[in-house]
Design a protein around this motif. Structure first.
Motif, PDB file in Angstrom:
ATOM      1  N   VAL A 769     -11.832  -1.089   7.199  1.00 49.88           N
ATOM      2  CA  VAL A 769     -12.043  -1.241   5.761  1.00 49.88           C
ATOM      3  C   VAL A 769     -11.220  -0.185   5.033  1.00 49.88           C
ATOM      4  N   ILE A 770     -10.444  -0.623   4.038  1.00 55.36           N
ATOM      5  CA  ILE A 770      -9.560   0.252   3.259  1.00 55.36           C
ATOM      6  C   ILE A 770     -10.089   0.293   1.825  1.00 55.36           C
ATOM      7  N   TYR A 830      -1.259   3.275  10.730  1.00 58.49           N
ATOM      8  CA  TYR A 830      -1.418   3.051   9.283  1.00 58.49           C
ATOM      9  C   TYR A 830      -1.155   4.336   8.502  1.00 58.49           C
ATOM     10  N   LYS A 831      -1.721   5.441   8.956  1.00 60.85           N
ATOM     11  CA  LYS A 831      -1.609   6.706   8.225  1.00 60.85           C
ATOM     12  C   LYS A 831      -0.217   7.310   8.306  1.00 60.85           C
ATOM     13  N   GLN A 832       0.564   6.910   9.310  1.00 60.42           N
ATOM     14  CA  GLN A 832       1.887   7.507   9.494  1.00 60.42           C
ATOM     15  C   GLN A 832       3.017   6.616   8.986  1.00 60.42           C
ATOM     16  N   THR A 833       2.700   5.434   8.467  1.00 57.54           N
ATOM     17  CA  THR A 833       3.729   4.471   8.072  1.00 57.54           C
ATOM     18  C   THR A 833       3.622   4.146   6.595  1.00 57.54           C
ATOM     19  N   MET A 838       3.381   1.968   1.163  1.00 52.43           N
ATOM     20  CA  MET A 838       3.704   2.981   0.151  1.00 52.43           C
ATOM     21  C   MET A 838       2.495   3.900  -0.082  1.00 52.43           C
ATOM     22  N   ASP A 839       2.032   4.050  -1.338  1.00 53.77           N
ATOM     23  CA  ASP A 839       0.928   4.980  -1.634  1.00 53.77           C
ATOM     24  C   ASP A 839      -0.385   4.545  -0.982  1.00 53.77           C
ATOM     25  N   LEU A 840      -0.470   3.286  -0.602  1.00 55.41           N
ATOM     26  CA  LEU A 840      -1.699   2.790   0.025  1.00 55.41           C
ATOM     27  C   LEU A 840      -1.942   3.440   1.385  1.00 55.41           C
ATOM     28  N   ALA A 841      -0.890   4.039   1.974  1.00 56.65           N
ATOM     29  CA  ALA A 841      -1.045   4.730   3.263  1.00 56.65           C
ATOM     30  C   ALA A 841      -1.972   5.936   3.140  1.00 56.65           C
ATOM     31  N   LYS A 842      -2.160   6.439   1.915  1.00 57.56           N
ATOM     32  CA  LYS A 842      -3.029   7.602   1.696  1.00 57.56           C
ATOM     33  C   LYS A 842      -4.465   7.209   1.386  1.00 57.56           C
ATOM     34  N   ALA A 843      -4.740   5.902   1.309  1.00 62.33           N
ATOM     35  CA  ALA A 843      -6.079   5.444   0.946  1.00 62.33           C
ATOM     36  C   ALA A 843      -7.093   5.780   2.037  1.00 62.33           C
ATOM     37  N   LYS A 844      -8.362   5.858   1.655  1.00 65.95           N
ATOM     38  CA  LYS A 844      -9.434   6.101   2.629  1.00 65.95           C
ATOM     39  C   LYS A 844      -9.568   4.864   3.511  1.00 65.95           C
TER      40      LYS A 844
END
Length: 873
Positions: A769-770, A830-833, A838-844
């Motif tokens: 879940v994002i 997910y966290k490294q790509t 784009m900015d969604l890679a930083k989402a919880k």
């Protein structure tokens, strides 16, 4: 004619359509063989090779370390290769599914394979999984090929790739077995230029005596070299690298193997062979970095005039502008070998100057300068260099701990020496007449302005050099605006670092030195004294008042300055004596303290240090007399009168400890009155007892135990605060006074048995879940995640959806993963790509089961689930 052409076309289509995988006919084998060859094997290998070529072209290798025989992507780098490798696996899997003869519906019942290109597709799947770092799946593929295609050259390819895979997981025993199989086959059956299955003649039985494909030998010898390298047998590794060279066809491969061989020879101390192979690297068309480093390494192998001229020539070549730091370091090494220390320092300084973007090289230059200064007994300069080195190097630097320890070991000495210089200089300024002082300060201001002018000229020169370097580099920006072009922005960032180094985003960021210095010639005009004064943003803004702020112009200020001067001289003397074993330098510092003729603790300590240095000869007597005359009641005087003084004092201290432990035991047994009696004796009669403050606390605590009235405790606790400030006993006394005044804080019971409403079950399918930000577009975010899944997790066939969480937040759901380990791998990638995301890679982003998700959405207890997630995933 048209009818005839249409008829032929129809017949061909009919023939192709009728090609069953269950009929072993020439047309069937030809059709399915060509399809398996090109649609699967060829296209998949093209994808693998293209992705590896792109990876190796962009790879920034560390030429300070031993290069790997074959560079492979690590866990982070391989993420960029996922799309190509997964597509390659998918192509080959489809080919095997649709074109195996007979079909693979029931593999256990299958007796033979009539499509000659199916085994190559199995091998290609294993190779893709090997590069993807999925070693378990890779080994399964190769084992299957070994088992099912035992009468085919693919057997040896499977064995080779099994060896490679086992080496990557450090299973050297199995890798050795794999290599032995191919070695025995080479010895028994030789090699063949054919890479296809050898079919027996009519009437002959199938033979297991299959020659080894010659195409395999290049990779095989490289694998054997890696095997022996992992066993730390470099001599054997070199032997097989040389064998691999005989079968190498591509120039970059030949260059790399020669470079690796040269590095191994160098590590074995065989410089002549190393130099020979570094020279061979230069014959091939390969990366310029490798060519440059081979030429540089060759220069280190022998520092004659010819090599020095070659290095000087390299300095002038525009292509080497970014490598100037390394060239100057090599030149410094040659000069050092020839005994020219002055030029060595000059070149090392230039090496550090030009290596703002190469912290490893900057660190090497600083460390070498530190070592030279240390050998010259210039410890202050040595510490500065070691400290500069420690600030720029990474923890992976070969001598990281050694450099750090040297910098820390000498740091106190530098503080003491610079403090001595400072206090001495300000006192000399204070002793000047007012007119002399004004003239001197004006001279200092002028000096600082001149230094600032030279600094600006130097930085301008550096900027011109970098601009020239950039002009010589053909960068194609495709006409894009600077800030829209990632490549030009990155290049600009690197050039900024080369010019200015790493700077924080602060006002006045250009100034690396924001401290104003006063330089005063010493009495013999051979040394300089440096003074730190009030920081100034611009030398032009310096004023007389700013520079006079720390000058001790009053008696009280002069006394403080003198105390600091004496302590600095004494501390530096102790460091010279105790840490550096430099007795002459130590004696010089202690003598300067004594020469001040000031009654001071450092005067006593310096006299004692001089006594110990000269102990046993007549030179010690004046220092003994000085201590006994001027400090008759000191511990040092007691020791000089009775050499057993410190031993006896330790015995007394040990007795005091024993007595205190006994009293503590009595307190623990509730014998409060005897404890108070002993405490009163110590407090009244034993002022020097190291446990006196503790006895005071014990007395106060006894009073608290024998009476409900706590007021009698206060005077004793307040005495502890007055007589023993800033001690643990004072802290405890204050706590007790606060309790008497305010009472205890409220005690609240903590429930440690509380269980979570969420349940962990690793046997259930896992979802991801994002959580989106409030202003994120849900449909756009879902598309980004879906595109990411298609490219990086195409094999998993993940589903993407969205849902409302709470009143004003949306989430994107990804389902589903067979195990929590696969879900964790998804989170890592997910966290490294940033591609697609784009900015969604930083989402919880969290892993969750469907049952836990229902609870989360019903109760809206996200913080509780985050704790559960941290504990279980």
């Amino acid at each position: 004619m048209t009818f005839k052409r249409s008829l032929i076309y129809s017949l061909l289509v009919l023939a192709v359509v009728s090609c069953s995988t269950e009929k072993n006919t020439f047309i069937n084998r030809s059709f399915h063989g060509v399809t398996a060859h090109y649609n699967g094997y060829f296209n998949a290998n093209e994808l693998i090779n293209q992705s590896l070529t792109a990876y190796r072209a962009s790879l920034k290798e560390d030429y300070y370390e031993a290069l790997p025989i074959e560079p492979l992507p690590d866990e982070k780098q391989v993420i960029g290769l996922y799309p190509s490798l997964d597509t390659a696996v998918s192509k080959c899997s489809k080919v095997i599914s649709k074109h195996a003869m007979p079909s693979n519906d029931k593999p256990s019942q299958k007796k033979a394979e009539h499509n000659n290109w199916i085994d190559e597709n199995w091998i290609t799947i294993g190779v893709a999984q090997y590069y993807r770092r999925d070693y378990e799946a890779s080994l399964k593929n190769f084992n299957f090929v070994k088992k099912f295609f035992g009468n085919d050259p693919s057997l040896y390819w499977a064995e080779l790739w099994k060896a490679k895979t086992n080496l990557e997981i450090n299973n050297l025993t199995e890798a050795g077995f794999n290599i032995a199989v191919i070695d025995k086959a080479l010895e028994a059956y030789g090699t063949t230029n054919k890479n296809r299955k050898i079919k027996p003649k009519k009437g002959e039985k199938e033979s297991l005596e299959v020659p080894v494909p010659k195409k395999l030998l290049f990779e095989f010898h490289k694998t054997k070299a890696l095997f022996f390298l992992k066993k730390e047998n470099k001599e054997e590794s070199i032997k097989y690298l040389k064998s691999a060279l005989e079968f190498a066809k591509k120039q970059p491969d030949k260059a790399r193997l020669n470079y690796v061989i040269a590095q191994m020879y160098e590590s074995l101390g065989n410089n002549s062979s190393a130099k020979e192979h570094y020279s061979k690297v230069l014959k091939y068309n390969t990366k310029y970095e490798m060519t440059f480093n081979a030429r540089l390494k060759r220069a280190f192998m022998g520092g004659d005039e010819k090599v020095e001229k070659e290095l000087q020539k390299m300095l002038k070549d525009a292509k080497n502008a970014e490598f100037k730091d390394q060239i100057y370091y090599a030149l410094a090494d040659i000069k050092f070998q020839n005994g020219d220390v002055a030029t060595t320092k000059e070149y090392l300084t230039k090496s550090a100057f030009y290596s703002n973007s190469n912290t490893r090289q900057k660190g090497m230059a600083y460390e070498r300068l530190g070592n030279i200064s240390y050998s010259e007994r210039n410890y202050v300069a040595a510490q500065k260099y070691y400290d500069s080195c420690a600030k720029v190097i990474a923890e992976t630097y070969p001598n990281y701990e050694g450099v750090k320890n040297k910098a820390e070991k000498l740091a106190d000495l530098v503080v003491a020496v610079e403090r001595e210089f400072f206090e001495d200089s300000v006192q000399r300024i204070a002793q000047m007449s007012e007119e002399e002082r004004v003239k001197f300060i004006e001279k200092v201001i002028k000096q600082k302005q001149e230094e600032e002018r030279r600094r600006k000229e130097e930085e301008a020169r550096r900027l011109r050099e970098l601009q020239e370097q950039a002009n010589n580099t053909n960068t194609n920006t495709n006409g894009k605006w600077y800030f829209d072009n990632e490549k030009t922005r990155q290049q600009g960032n690197e050039e900024f670092k080369k010019l200015w180094g790493t700077r924080e985003n602060l006002d006045d960021w250009r100034r690396s030195d924001k401290t104003t210095l006063i330089v005063i010639p010493d009495e013999d005009d051979t040394t300089t004294v440096v003074q730190d004064v009030t920081p100034s943003d611009d030398p032009d803004s310096l004023t007389m008042e700013m520079l006079l702020v720390d000058i001790p112009l009053t008696d009280s200020a002069m006394k403080v300055s003198t105390d600091r001067l004496l302590e600095a001289m004494y501390n530096s003397g102790v460091i010279y004596k105790e840490q550096l074993n430099e007795l002459e330098l130590a004696k010089k510092q202690f003598s300067k303290v004594i020469a001040k003729e000031v009654t001071h603790p450092t005067d006593l300590a310096s006299s004692y240090q001089m006594y110990k240095i000269y102990e046993g000869n007549d030179l010690s007597e004046p220092h003994k007399t000085h201590i006994l005359t001027y400090y008759p009641n000191s511990d040092y005087a007691n020791y000089l009168r009775d050499p057993e003084f410190f031993v006896k004092r330790k015995e007394i201290e040990a007795l005091a400890v024993q007595e205190y432990v006994t009293v503590l035991d009595r307190y623990g047994r509730g014998l409060y009155y005897p404890v108070m009696a002993k405490a009163d004796l110590v407090i009244a009669n034993e002022k020097e007892n190291p446990y006196r403050s503790k006895y005071m606390l014990l007395k106060a605590m006894c009073l608290g135990q024998i009476s409900s009235d706590k007021e009698p405790m206060k005077p004793i606790l307040e005495t502890v605060l007055v007589e023993y400030p800033k001690t643990p006993e004072a802290t405890r006394a204050q706590e007790m006074l606060d309790i008497i005044k305010n009472g205890y804080s409220k005690n609240e019971e903590v429930n440690f048995d509380k269980t979570s409403v969420f349940k962990f079950n690793d046997e259930l399918p896992q979802w991801v879940v994002i959580f989106l930000e409030k202003d994120d577009n849900v449909n756009l975010s879902k598309t980004k995640v879906s595109d990411f899944n298609k490219e990086f997790f195409s094999r998993d066939k993940l589903k993407t959806s969205s849902k409302i969480y709470g009143a004003d937040q949306s989430v994107v759901l990804v389902q589903e993963f067979e195990t929590d380990l696969k879900a964790l791998e998804y989170l890592r990638v997910y966290k490294q790509t940033k591609k697609h995301l784009m900015d969604l890679a930083k989402a919880k982003i969290l892993i969750i089961t469907q049952e836990n998700m229902k609870i989360l959405f019903e109760k809206q207890n996200l913080s509780e689930y985050e704790l559960f997630h941290e504990d279980n995933y």
